[in-house]
Scaffold this active site. Structure first.
Site, PDB file in Angstrom:
ATOM      1  CG  HIS A 106      -7.433 -44.096  40.901  1.00 16.58           C
ATOM      2  ND1 HIS A 106      -8.494 -43.401  41.802  1.00 16.58           N
ATOM      3  CD2 HIS A 106      -7.386 -43.238  40.044  1.00 16.58           C
ATOM      4  CE1 HIS A 106      -8.795 -42.272  40.934  1.00 16.58           C
ATOM      5  NE2 HIS A 106      -8.334 -42.136  39.974  1.00 16.58           N
ATOM      6  CB  VAL A 140      -6.484 -55.458  66.319  1.00 15.05           C
ATOM      7  CG1 VAL A 140      -4.842 -55.767  67.040  1.00 15.05           C
ATOM      8  CG2 VAL A 140      -6.903 -56.790  65.830  1.00 15.05           C
ATOM      9  CG  HIS A 199      -5.066 -42.758  46.124  1.00 17.62           C
ATOM     10  ND1 HIS A 199      -5.176 -42.400  44.939  1.00 17.62           N
ATOM     11  CD2 HIS A 199      -6.370 -43.642  46.115  1.00 17.62           C
ATOM     12  CE1 HIS A 199      -6.195 -42.603  44.229  1.00 17.62           C
ATOM     13  NE2 HIS A 199      -7.129 -43.524  44.836  1.00 17.62           N
ATOM     14  CG  ASN A 226     -12.712 -48.415  45.945  1.00 13.56           C
ATOM     15  OD1 ASN A 226     -13.724 -48.791  45.114  1.00 13.56           O
ATOM     16  ND2 ASN A 226     -11.707 -49.170  45.771  1.00 13.56           N
ATOM     17  N   GLY A 227     -14.106 -45.478  44.598  1.00 10.39           N
ATOM     18  CA  GLY A 227     -14.831 -45.040  43.371  1.00 10.39           C
ATOM     19  C   GLY A 227     -14.715 -45.907  42.302  1.00 10.39           C
ATOM     20  CG  MET A 228     -16.571 -49.146  42.187  1.00  9.73           C
ATOM     21  SD  MET A 228     -18.192 -49.145  41.684  1.00  9.73           S
ATOM     22  CE  MET A 228     -18.085 -50.399  40.340  1.00  9.73           C
ATOM     23  CB  VAL A 229     -10.961 -45.291  39.219  1.00 14.10           C
ATOM     24  CG1 VAL A 229      -9.548 -45.115  38.285  1.00 14.10           C
ATOM     25  CG2 VAL A 229     -11.895 -44.273  39.337  1.00 14.10           C
ATOM     26  CB  VAL A 273     -17.026 -51.804  55.712  1.00 12.29           C
ATOM     27  CG1 VAL A 273     -16.189 -51.409  54.627  1.00 12.29           C
ATOM     28  CG2 VAL A 273     -18.238 -52.585  55.411  1.00 12.29           C
TER      29      VAL A 273
END
Ligand SMILES: Cc1cc2nc3c(=O)[nH]c(=O)nc-3n(C[C@H](O)[C@H](O)[C@H](O)COP(=O)(O)OP(=O)(O)OC[C@H]3O[C@@H](n4cnc5c(N)ncnc54)[C@H](O)[C@@H]3O)c2cc1C
Length: 700
Positions: A663, A310, A620, A152-155, A144
């Site tokens: 993270h 691509v 990760h 993601n978890g925003m951490v 996206v």
């Protein structure tokens, strides 16, 4: 060409930023940008449009650009933004995914972890995990605009100073903490502390719009502002609601002697904390799209083509020569397509191709383009452009296990209570005041635990590792190349040193509000691989089918032992006075760790089985295009140039040679910011050399 579908998306972008917030300076700026974009687009529809019409891509795209960025995820958008600060530079970003819908599932912090949209995920499954009962867990990766930052978890955590210093020791001058700190700071706008006092009842909350010293002190929130930026595009903030369980967790850690530093992001990521999140001051998700794209929609020299995958980098003969690699190869452009069955098209670059397709798909693209370990390239039947043994090797990830301790205290307010009327109230409060439980992401309370705190036998645990040859636990085939073994030996020594320090987390524990204490391994010794299955990345109908991803979690047995030690620690934690207030009632096998010392031997065995049956990704992945010297299995040099090429760089999480205990997004934002500076510097010095050459020629 103006793409109305995309403009509708931009409309939802305006909803996301305007409808749900009070009008702030930022939103006024965004509104101005947006309006000027509409204005200019209307005047010059075929020229001034950042979004290229996917249904008419052949007409919309220019034949060539100065830079082509492959992947509009975290790193790709940062680089594209920074490069087009120079009005004389043209940049094309090709992104396989679309723009996100900007609905609540994406933007509202409380929805993290819910409804992870398959539309934004590549759908990659792991290869059977040999050390985890041959399971094939899912491995989410963003597909996206904004990449992983949209799902993601925003951490928002940085590694420790020593994590980055280890990158420097792996042959990368200037990539240590001191060198990276300005870039870690550059992305951060604010660590905003606007906290309100919390109560069990939503209705009785008292809001304050400034730092509440009492609450900040309860939760040990004391950002060291000398290490945080205040003017960058990405906003970082704390939630505006804290569940009481966070306090129990922190107090429980304290009972066990774990420190509670005020700002672990200042260079020592160890201890218990309320972590900041990538969210705006209005408490909506801040991602690389909102931070680095939405503000530059009026740039005429930045083109974004969505829904374009691509399929190959077009490599040819270069002009340069390198004593180690001979004649250098050059990225002339890329081949791309809308779908597996659509026509393949190509677009050329005048200066450089920047590979920003993430740690999993970047090495796959290199391999199908003829850059990688010769045995893999021969197997794929592609011409060898550069034999680079490290492409797709050295894969590291934080393996994660969710352990459940089931808090049963009556009147405990948790996310489970966000139903019916309470849910409506929380929603209304969020959209009215940007406060309340909807501002709290799934994870805002974590602990990074050093190995000494986890296991009394920590020393023998890590030093026993050196008793076996380094290659013993490395992957077979290309993973046994002497350069890979060489690089791993150095990494192994560094890991042993890092894990002996109390300023470095061996394990992260993430606490939710209902009783889950998820453990994840921060400094794994195991190494995995990723490779293409076929030279056509759409073979089998979709890209995910052509990715052989094998993280090899627990290939080094000590990794699983450290995970078990962390689950035993969880048992001790829920046994503290502070945590007992929550009345934890863990089901098997998590109750084993709490059942008393007599059962520890059996508990260890059962928890080991639980790790092997439950371990998955913490999302990760790094290392697959490592920034390290060539003779250590490196793929890019410290200026992020792929060895053996003169204009192909990799900028994404894959260049990280050793995963930090944190993270990842903060590190990747910093890498991309630094990469943009490197690109600008190299473009300037190239122009200077070129000028000098012609002036000398002319004078002669
Ligand atoms: C579910 C999840 C939760 C996470 N939680 C956190 C968290 O809480 N905190 C944190 O710090 N980090 C978190 N992360 C990690 C963080 O988001 C990533 O480390 C970061 O996004 C990596 O950035 P990147 O630029 O390397 O890759 P990405 O952001 O993944 O970007 C790569 C982009 O390239 C595109 N692409 C790939 N191949 C092609 C191709 N062939 N053609 C065109 N485009 C292509 C992809 O679609 C994608 O948009 C999480 C990640 C995930 C997936």
């Amino acid at each position: 060409m103006l793409d109305t579908r995309k403009i509708e998306h931009s409309g939802s972008f305006s909803y996301r930023h305007l409808h749900t917030r009070a009008v702030t300076t930022t939103t006024i700026m965004i509104l101005q940008t947006f309006l000027s974009f509409i204005f200019f687009s209307a005047l010059f529809p075929s020229v001034l449009c950042i979004f290229l019409d996917p249904s008419n891509i052949t007409d919309a795209i220019l034949p060539s650009y100065d830079y082509i960025v492959v992947g509009g995820g975290l790193a790709g958008l940062v680089v594209a933004n920074r490069l087009t600060e120079d009005k004389n530079v043209t940049v094309l970003v090709l992104e396989a995914g679309d723009l996100d819908s900007a609905d609540n599932a994406v933007t509202v912090p409380a929805f993290v972890g819910h409804n992870l949209s398959p539309a934004y995920d590549w759908g990659i499954q792991m290869a059977p995990q040999e050390f985890l009962s041959n399971r094939t867990p899912h491995f989410p990766q963003g597909r996206v605009v904004g990449g992983g930052t949209v799902i993601n978890g925003m951490v928002m955590t940085r590694g420790s100073r020593v994590d980055y210093d280890a990158w420097e020791e792996l042959g990368n001058p200037g990539w240590g903490w001191q060198g990276l700190l300005p870039y870690l700071m550059k992305v951060r706008t604010s660590v905003t502390i606007i906290i309100h006092t919390h109560h069990l009842e939503l209705q009785s909350e008292t809001f304050v719009t400034d730092v509440d010293p009492e609450v900040a002190s309860t939760f040990h929130i004391q950002p060291n502002m000398s290490t945080h930026g205040t003017t960058g595009p990405l906003e970082v903030a704390y939630p505006r609601f804290f569940y009481n369980q966070s306090s129990n967790f922190l107090r429980g850690l304290s009972e066990l002697g774990i420190p509670l530093p005020g700002d672990p992001n200042a260079g020592a990521m160890a201890g218990g904390m309320i972590n900041p999140s990538s969210m705006t001051r209005d408490r909506t998700r801040a991602d690389s799209r909102t931070a680095y794209l939405n503000g530059v929609l009026n740039r005429t020299d930045l083109h974004l083509a969505t829904g374009q995958t691509v399929t190959r980098i077009l490599i040819g003969a270069g002009r340069g020569y390198d004593p180690d690699f001979g004649n250098l190869r050059r990225a002339n452009g890329v081949e791309y397509t809308e779908s597996a069955t659509a026509v393949r098209q190509s677009v050329m670059c005048r200066r450089e191709v920047i590979l920003a397709a993430g740690a999993i798909l970047s090495p796959v693209l290199l391999q199908v383009s003829g850059i990688g370990p010769t045995p893999i390239l021969e197997d794929l039947n592609v011409d060898v452009q550069v034999n680079l043994p490290g492409v797709g090797q050295n894969l590291q990830d934080h393996g994660m296990v969710g352990a459940f301790y089931n808090y049963t205290a009556p009147n405990l307010f948790s996310t489970r209570n966000l139903t019916d009327e309470t849910l409506s109230e929380a929603k209304q409060e969020y959209f009215t005041d940007h406060t309340g439980p909807w501002t709290a992401p799934l994870i805002s309370t974590v602990a990074f635990l050093d190995l000494r705190s986890l296991a009394s036998n920590w020393s023998s645990m890590i030093y026993n590792i050196s008793k076996v040859p380094a290659e013993q636990h490395l992957p077979p085939g290309p993973g046994q190349h002497p350069s890979i073994i060489n690089g791993y030996k150095v990494q192994r020594r560094l890991l042993q040193r890092l894990l002996s320090l109390t300023s470095v987390g061996a394990i992260e524990i993430m606490a939710d509000t209902t009783g889950t204490l998820t453990a994840s391994l921060q400094h794994p010794f195991s190494r995995g691989t990723v490779r293409a299955r076929s030279a056509d990345i759409f073979a089998g109908g979709s890209v995910d089918k052509n990715v052989v991803l094998d993280p090899r979690y627990c290939a080094q047995p000590e990794d699983c032992q450290i995970m078990v030690a962390s689950l035993l620690f969880n048992g001790r934690l829920v046994g503290t006075d502070a945590m007992k207030e929550l009345l934890p009632q863990p089901p098997a096998p998590w109750n084993m760790a709490t059942a008393g010392s007599g059962l520890v031997a059996n508990a260890t065995k059962l928890l080991d089985a639980a790790v092997r049956s439950g371990l998955g990704t913490e999302f990760h992945p790094v290392g697959t295009t490592s920034m390290m010297p060539f003779d250590m299995g490196g793929v890019v040099d410290p200026r992020l140039m792929v060895y053996g090429t003169e204009n192909l760089r990799v900028v994404n999480a894959g260049i990280i040679p050793l995963v930090p205990g944190a993270h990842l997004q903060a590190s990747v934002y910093a890498i991309a910011e630094r990469a943009a500076d490197i690109l600008k510097e190299d473009a300037a010095s190239f122009a200077q050399t070129y000028n000098q050459k012609w002036q000398t020629k002319w004078k002669a």
